[in-house]
Design an enzyme around this catalytic site. Structure first.
Site, PDB file in Angstrom:
ATOM      1  N   GLU A 167       0.800  -1.232   0.000  1.00  0.00           N
ATOM      2  CA  GLU A 167       0.000   0.000   0.000  1.00  0.00           C
ATOM      3  C   GLU A 167       0.835   1.285   0.000  1.00  0.00           C
ATOM      4  OE1 GLU A 167      -1.692  -2.809   0.362  1.00  0.00           O
ATOM      5  OE2 GLU A 167      -3.645  -1.893   0.067  1.00  0.00           O
ATOM      6  N   TYR A 169       3.426   2.055   1.945  1.00  0.00           N
ATOM      7  CA  TYR A 169       4.019   2.463   3.227  1.00  0.00           C
ATOM      8  C   TYR A 169       5.533   2.203   3.223  1.00  0.00           C
ATOM      9  CZ  TYR A 169      -0.697   2.917   5.210  1.00  0.00           C
ATOM     10  OH  TYR A 169      -1.987   3.320   5.478  1.00  0.00           O
ATOM     11  N   ARG A 217       2.506  -8.844   4.068  1.00  0.00           N
ATOM     12  CA  ARG A 217       1.560  -8.267   3.099  1.00  0.00           C
ATOM     13  C   ARG A 217       2.368  -7.638   1.979  1.00  0.00           C
ATOM     14  NH1 ARG A 217      -3.451  -4.921   4.208  1.00  0.00           N
ATOM     15  NH2 ARG A 217      -4.367  -4.711   2.148  1.00  0.00           N
ATOM     16  N   HIS A 255      -1.588   3.775  -1.672  1.00  0.00           N
ATOM     17  CA  HIS A 255      -2.674   4.694  -1.320  1.00  0.00           C
ATOM     18  C   HIS A 255      -2.766   5.880  -2.278  1.00  0.00           C
ATOM     19  CE1 HIS A 255      -4.108   2.522   1.992  1.00  0.00           C
ATOM     20  NE2 HIS A 255      -3.146   2.814   2.851  1.00  0.00           N
ATOM     21  N   GLU A 256      -1.663   6.212  -2.917  1.00  0.00           N
ATOM     22  CA  GLU A 256      -1.711   7.353  -3.827  1.00  0.00           C
ATOM     23  C   GLU A 256      -2.191   6.970  -5.232  1.00  0.00           C
ATOM     24  OE1 GLU A 256       2.489   7.364  -2.941  1.00  0.00           O
ATOM     25  OE2 GLU A 256       2.933   7.952  -4.998  1.00  0.00           O
ATOM     26  N   ARG A 258      -4.382   6.191  -8.433  1.00  0.00           N
ATOM     27  CA  ARG A 258      -5.609   6.835  -8.909  1.00  0.00           C
ATOM     28  C   ARG A 258      -6.531   5.811  -9.567  1.00  0.00           C
ATOM     29  NH1 ARG A 258      -6.105  10.054  -5.457  1.00  0.00           N
ATOM     30  NH2 ARG A 258      -7.486  11.504  -6.510  1.00  0.00           N
ATOM     31  N   GLN A 342     -18.244   4.873   4.018  1.00  0.00           N
ATOM     32  CA  GLN A 342     -18.754   6.079   4.669  1.00  0.00           C
ATOM     33  C   GLN A 342     -18.532   6.135   6.182  1.00  0.00           C
ATOM     34  OE1 GLN A 342     -22.449   6.287   1.842  1.00  0.00           O
ATOM     35  NE2 GLN A 342     -22.682   7.850   3.375  1.00  0.00           N
ATOM     36  N   CYS A 356     -19.765   1.348  11.114  1.00  0.00           N
ATOM     37  CA  CYS A 356     -20.162   0.781   9.835  1.00  0.00           C
ATOM     38  C   CYS A 356     -21.538   1.298   9.488  1.00  0.00           C
ATOM     39  CB  CYS A 356     -20.168  -0.748   9.932  1.00  0.00           C
ATOM     40  SG  CYS A 356     -20.939  -1.494   8.493  1.00  0.00           S
ATOM     41  N   ASP A 663     -28.513  10.840   4.699  1.00  0.00           N
ATOM     42  CA  ASP A 663     -27.782   9.729   4.104  1.00  0.00           C
ATOM     43  C   ASP A 663     -28.026   8.486   4.940  1.00  0.00           C
ATOM     44  OD1 ASP A 663     -25.752   9.306   6.028  1.00  0.00           O
ATOM     45  OD2 ASP A 663     -24.578  10.942   5.196  1.00  0.00           O
TER      46      ASP A 663
HETATM   47  P1  NAP Z   1     -27.160  17.586  -1.458  1.00  0.00           P
HETATM   48  O1  NAP Z   1     -25.981  16.735  -1.393  1.00  0.00           O
HETATM   49  O2  NAP Z   1     -27.502  18.470  -0.333  1.00  0.00           O
HETATM   50  O3  NAP Z   1     -27.029  18.449  -2.787  1.00  0.00           O
HETATM   51  C1  NAP Z   1     -28.004  19.317  -3.228  1.00  0.00           C
HETATM   52  C2  NAP Z   1     -27.498  20.080  -4.428  1.00  0.00           C
HETATM   53  O4  NAP Z   1     -28.494  20.977  -4.809  1.00  0.00           O
HETATM   54  C3  NAP Z   1     -26.254  20.862  -4.164  1.00  0.00           C
HETATM   55  O5  NAP Z   1     -25.393  20.686  -5.262  1.00  0.00           O
HETATM   56  C4  NAP Z   1     -26.740  22.299  -4.089  1.00  0.00           C
HETATM   57  O6  NAP Z   1     -25.694  23.044  -4.648  1.00  0.00           O
HETATM   58  C5  NAP Z   1     -27.994  22.294  -4.905  1.00  0.00           C
HETATM   59  N1  NAP Z   1     -29.048  23.174  -4.410  1.00  0.00           N
HETATM   60  C6  NAP Z   1     -29.435  23.380  -3.120  1.00  0.00           C
HETATM   61  N2  NAP Z   1     -30.458  24.247  -3.067  1.00  0.00           N
HETATM   62  C7  NAP Z   1     -30.739  24.598  -4.339  1.00  0.00           C
HETATM   63  C8  NAP Z   1     -31.690  25.456  -4.930  1.00  0.00           C
HETATM   64  N3  NAP Z   1     -32.565  26.140  -4.196  1.00  0.00           N
HETATM   65  N4  NAP Z   1     -31.673  25.592  -6.268  1.00  0.00           N
HETATM   66  C9  NAP Z   1     -30.793  24.923  -7.024  1.00  0.00           C
HETATM   67  N5  NAP Z   1     -29.869  24.100  -6.518  1.00  0.00           N
HETATM   68  C10 NAP Z   1     -29.842  23.931  -5.191  1.00  0.00           C
HETATM   69  O7  NAP Z   1     -28.456  16.743  -1.717  1.00  0.00           O
HETATM   70  P2  NAP Z   1     -28.672  15.490  -2.633  1.00  0.00           P
HETATM   71  O8  NAP Z   1     -27.818  15.487  -3.825  1.00  0.00           O
HETATM   72  O9  NAP Z   1     -30.136  15.452  -2.806  1.00  0.00           O
HETATM   73  O10 NAP Z   1     -28.225  14.316  -1.729  1.00  0.00           O
HETATM   74  C11 NAP Z   1     -28.843  14.125  -0.516  1.00  0.00           C
HETATM   75  C12 NAP Z   1     -27.974  13.347   0.380  1.00  0.00           C
HETATM   76  O11 NAP Z   1     -28.012  12.011  -0.007  1.00  0.00           O
HETATM   77  C13 NAP Z   1     -26.542  13.774   0.359  1.00  0.00           C
HETATM   78  O12 NAP Z   1     -26.271  14.672   1.388  1.00  0.00           O
HETATM   79  C14 NAP Z   1     -25.841  12.518   0.536  1.00  0.00           C
HETATM   80  O13 NAP Z   1     -25.457  12.344   1.867  1.00  0.00           O
HETATM   81  C15 NAP Z   1     -26.809  11.425   0.206  1.00  0.00           C
HETATM   82  N6  NAP Z   1     -26.345  10.752  -0.978  1.00  0.00           N
HETATM   83  C16 NAP Z   1     -25.084  10.359  -1.020  1.00  0.00           C
HETATM   84  C17 NAP Z   1     -24.610   9.753  -2.117  1.00  0.00           C
HETATM   85  C18 NAP Z   1     -23.194   9.294  -2.177  1.00  0.00           C
HETATM   86  O14 NAP Z   1     -22.723   8.978  -3.216  1.00  0.00           O
HETATM   87  N7  NAP Z   1     -22.470   9.253  -1.096  1.00  0.00           N
HETATM   88  C19 NAP Z   1     -25.432   9.549  -3.194  1.00  0.00           C
HETATM   89  C20 NAP Z   1     -26.741   9.981  -3.136  1.00  0.00           C
HETATM   90  C21 NAP Z   1     -27.183  10.601  -2.014  1.00  0.00           C
HETATM   91  P3  NAP Z   1     -25.680  24.622  -4.779  1.00  0.00           P
HETATM   92  O15 NAP Z   1     -26.375  25.132  -3.553  1.00  0.00           O
HETATM   93  O16 NAP Z   1     -24.250  24.985  -4.876  1.00  0.00           O
HETATM   94  O17 NAP Z   1     -26.393  24.916  -6.030  1.00  0.00           O
HETATM   95 FE1  SF4 Z   2     -19.694   0.780   4.348  1.00  0.00          FE
HETATM   96 FE2  SF4 Z   2     -19.735  -0.613   6.631  1.00  0.00          FE
HETATM   97 FE3  SF4 Z   2     -18.684  -1.681   4.518  1.00  0.00          FE
HETATM   98 FE4  SF4 Z   2     -17.439   0.347   5.725  1.00  0.00          FE
HETATM   99  S1  SF4 Z   2     -17.799  -1.675   6.547  1.00  0.00           S
HETATM  100  S2  SF4 Z   2     -17.716   0.046   3.567  1.00  0.00           S
HETATM  101  S3  SF4 Z   2     -19.191   1.543   6.371  1.00  0.00           S
HETATM  102  S4  SF4 Z   2     -20.812  -1.085   4.750  1.00  0.00           S
END
Ligand code: NAP
Ligand code: SF4
Length: 678
Positions: A167, A169, A217, A255-256, A258, A342, A356, A663
């Site tokens: 990795e 290290y 490892r 770890h670096e 891409r 996450q 988890c 989330d």
């Molecule tokens: P979000 O992450 O809060 O993003 C909302 C987006 O909408 C932002 O880009 C924001 O950017 C924009 N926005 C906010 N108010 C707005 C408005 N009035 N008009 C236009 N644009 C606006 O919400 P989300 O995409 O719905 O996701 C929800 C949550 O689900 C996330 O916080 C995340 O935790 C989870 N999620 C995670 C993943 C993942 O891959 N980890 C995938 C899906 C969902 P600007 O304000 O800059 O425009």
């Molecule tokens: Fe996601 Fe849990 Fe798996 Fe980590 S151990 S990757 S938090 S499901």
């Protein structure tokens, strides 16, 4: 007893002086429990996994000295008094009839502190500290510290150690030219550069005796430019075997690198073929690793002759009983790791205790327990997204009577959209697990039932949990009723037809998800290993150093996508620390335009009119067939007020509580913790 479903997985492994009960190695994983004096928590964490029948546990990394720590005050083992504290951990594991090895991890130039040391004074691209180049004596000192650490691990009661040689290290840094530019006996040609790991293993074996497990490892594919060649890797593996290692474990990528190596979008068992290449080269047992999260996958890999053991780290965080459930033919009860990072790796990088996403008890075994409720009561849970289901399951596990109401015709809420995204197929496993647990725990599910407060008031519920989730935010843009406009729900859930040129409003988690969905038109490279490897430029390390293709074939985009946000910073800034870069890289690979600092002026037949900055400059039409709204969400909690007015105690969880942070991690944690205390 060999299990008929997984005969290879449950075949014991004879190491000569000792034997492992099966072929599952719990891979090393830093959780935060290693730092400070958390030995009681560590003991509970590992004992639970040993009780779950893991063949051999490997701890998170311990530094052999202060400079080798991954960060200031990282867990280390260099004194007798430290060793004594580890006895609590080793005896807890032994009491459960388990075996445990301690990983010795010297961070080298990846150390996140100013005292980092390395073969040469070359900073890594992922750390802010330039390491000090060790003197010849300094190298000798590090070797001595490894040996001493191994001796202390033996004194502490460990069954063995793992020497972290991959990795990117410290040890790994000696192997490749661009991190080892030394001119003394520890640098030069490959035989000189590989002396360090060989000496460490040889001297450790001498010091600990022949009846102690030494796992090495080894980086089988570096995934960095000018990484090791396959010839060199084989030379090292043979030398490590001769030096006295018991087992060779596989490391994939520095770890670096891409190239994603463990994220959800990496196909299952994506790198087992690399370990397989080594099988005919050495005669000691080989362990393969990365994205093995189901017993069936593990069995197939073993049947295919890729390795003698499989390493799983995160899957055992997700379910400490993984191995036992597989052994007893209950694989459908396994809480499957969805490889999201996450709550584990993302926490580690944020200096937070790991847990988890699917199992909030992970690393919190001493404080979060689902014990039988003293009085059995009747609960209604409204909404069956991750928050609702988690609370319902914990309540039912504790003996309460639970009705769960869901307006849709299936449980899962937004998870049903997440599972549609290419590269997020693991969400299917999560839903399957939830459905099975609902059945096993006896939660009464009422589908297609949108309940009102009146419906709930006369049913005799002691308390109601409101997990009704979210609804899309109204972004209030001029022309948003134009037929070009779709919501993410239209696209992901209802499969509305989408044109070839698309603007996505909002670059949060869902904006990225929608972009991925539209880019692949229902096709997922994650489900096709060759395609995925080609997309990320991974080749056989015998063809190119480090296993990185010299040239990459860029995929032809299916659609022209523009991903927009109003803020100026980088897109997807709130995505996971260890996965955000992958999502950004994947979209760039498909030529998605990412534009920030915009104002949405109007939507019309011409497409989407935007302007830039506070002064609304440079108005520009983006000519698109569709505009997809992914502008975040607001809580849905209309039940709360009337229920409270009727004198019923309510609890708000998940998106219904806080939509902006919606989330699955927070939802499951909140739902489970609430239910644990009711
Ligand atoms: P979000 O992450 O809060 O993003 C909302 C987006 O909408 C932002 O880009 C924001 O950017 C924009 N926005 C906010 N108010 C707005 C408005 N009035 N008009 C236009 N644009 C606006 O919400 P989300 O995409 O719905 O996701 C929800 C949550 O689900 C996330 O916080 C995340 O935790 C989870 N999620 C995670 C993943 C993942 O891959 N980890 C995938 C899906 C969902 P600007 O304000 O800059 O425009
Ligand atoms: Fe996601 Fe849990 Fe798996 Fe980590 S151990 S990757 S938090 S499901």
């Amino acid at each position: 007893m060999a299990n008929s479903l997984y005969p290879r997985l449950f075949a014991p492994l004879d190491l000569g002086f000792t034997s492992l009960k099966n072929r599952v190695l719990m891979g090393s994983m830093h959780t935060g429990l290693e730092d400070g004096n958390k030995h009681d928590r560590l003991a509970a964490y590992f004992a639970e996994r040993a009780r779950g029948e893991v063949g051999l546990i490997v701890t998170g990394g311990y530094a052999p000295n202060r400079v080798g720590g991954v960060k200031p005050f990282a867990g280390k083992l260099s004194t007798r008094s430290e060793a004594k504290k580890h006895q609590q951990v080793t005896s807890a594991v032994h009491a459960e009839n388990g075996k445990i090895a301690m990983q010795i991890l010297h961070a080298g130039r990846y150390a996140y502190h100013p005292f980092a040391v390395a073969p040469s004074k070359i900073r890594s691209p992922i750390t802010p500290f330039t390491p000090r180049a060790l003197s010849t004596r300094g190298v000798e000192k590090q070797i001595g510290d490894f040996v001493r650490c191994a001796q202390l691990a033996r004194e502490a009661g460990y069954d063995g150690i793992e020497i972290m040689g991959s990795e990117g290290y410290f040890i790994n840094e000696f192997l490749v030219k661009h991190t080892n530019q030394r001119t003394d006996q520890w640098g030069g040609d490959y035989t000189q550069r590989m002396r360090l790991p060989v000496e460490i293993v040889e001297r450790t074996r001498e010091a600990v005796g022949s009846d102690f497990i030494i796992i090495y490892r080894l980086s089988m594919i570096d995934l960095i430019p000018d990484g090791s060649s396959w010839e060199e890797t084989v030379m090292l593996a043979k030398a490590i075997e001769s030096a006295g290692a018991t087992i060779i474990n596989t490391g994939i990528g520095w770890h670096e690198a891409r190239v994603p190596t463990i994220a959800t979008s990496v196909p299952r068992g994506a790198f087992a073929w690399v370990t397989k290449k080594m099988k005919s080269e050495v005669s000691i047992p080989l362990v393969t690793s990365n994205r093995i999260n189901l017993p069936g996958t593990a069995e197939e890999i073993l049947a295919d002759g890729c390795a003698d053991m499989v390493s799983m780290a995160r899957p055992l965080l997700a379910d400490p009983e993984f191995v036992r459930k597989a052994h007893e033919g209950r694989a459908d009860e396994i809480n499957v790791c969805i490889a999201c990072n996450q709550a584990c790796l993302d926490h580690t990088f944020a200096n937070k205790m790991s847990s988890c996403l699917v199992n909030p008890r992970a690393c919190h075994e001493t404080e979060l327990n689902y014990i039988e409720a003293p009085t059995k009561r009747k609960f209604a849970v409204v909404g069956s997204g991750p928050a609702g289901i988690s609370s319902a399951l914990v309540l039912a596990e504790r003996g309460h009577n639970v009705d769960m109401y869901e307006a849709a015709s299936q449980v899962g809420g937004q998870l049903n959209m997440a599972r549609m995204i290419p590269g997020k197929e693991e969400f299917h496993e999560m839903l399957d697990y939830f459905r099975r647990q609902i059945e096993l725990k006896g939660v009464h599910v009422h589908l297609d039932t949108r309940v009102t407060a009146e419906d709930l008031t006369d049913k005799g519920y002691d308390e109601v949990i409101i997990a009704t989730g979210v609804t899309p935010r109204d972004p209030n843009i001029d022309g948003q009723d134009h037929p070009k406009v779709l919501s993410y729900i239209d696209v992901l859930r209802d499969h509305a037809p989408v044109g070839k040129r698309v603007a996505i409003i909002g670059a949060g988690g869902i904006g990225f998800d929608v972009a991925e969905f539209l880019l692949h038109d229902g096709h997922s490279p994650t489900m096709n290993l060759d395609e995925w490897l080609a997309e990320w430029g991974v080749v056989d390390p015998a063809e190119a150093r480090g296993g990185l293709a010299r040239e990459r074939t860029q995929p032809r985009p299916v659609r022209e996508i523009t991903l927009l946000q109003r803020k100026a910073g980088k897109h997807g800034a709130n995505l996971g620390k260890t996965t955000g870069w992958i999502h950004r890289a994947a979209l760039k690979m498909h030529q998605v335009q990412m534009i920030g600092d915009v104002n949405y002026e109007r939507i019309g037949d011409e497409g989407l009119l935007i302007s830039y900055g506070e002064k609304r400059e440079n108005p520009t039409w983006i000519d698109v067939d569709n505009v997809v709204m992914c502008a975040g969400q607001v809580p849905l909690r209309e039940l709360q007020e009337p229920l409270q007015a009727a004198g019923i105690k309510t609890h708000l969880i998940g998106g219904a509580d806080i939509a902006s942070e919606l989330d699955a991690k927070r939802a499951i944690d909140q739902g489970s913790r609430l239910a644990a205390g009711l």
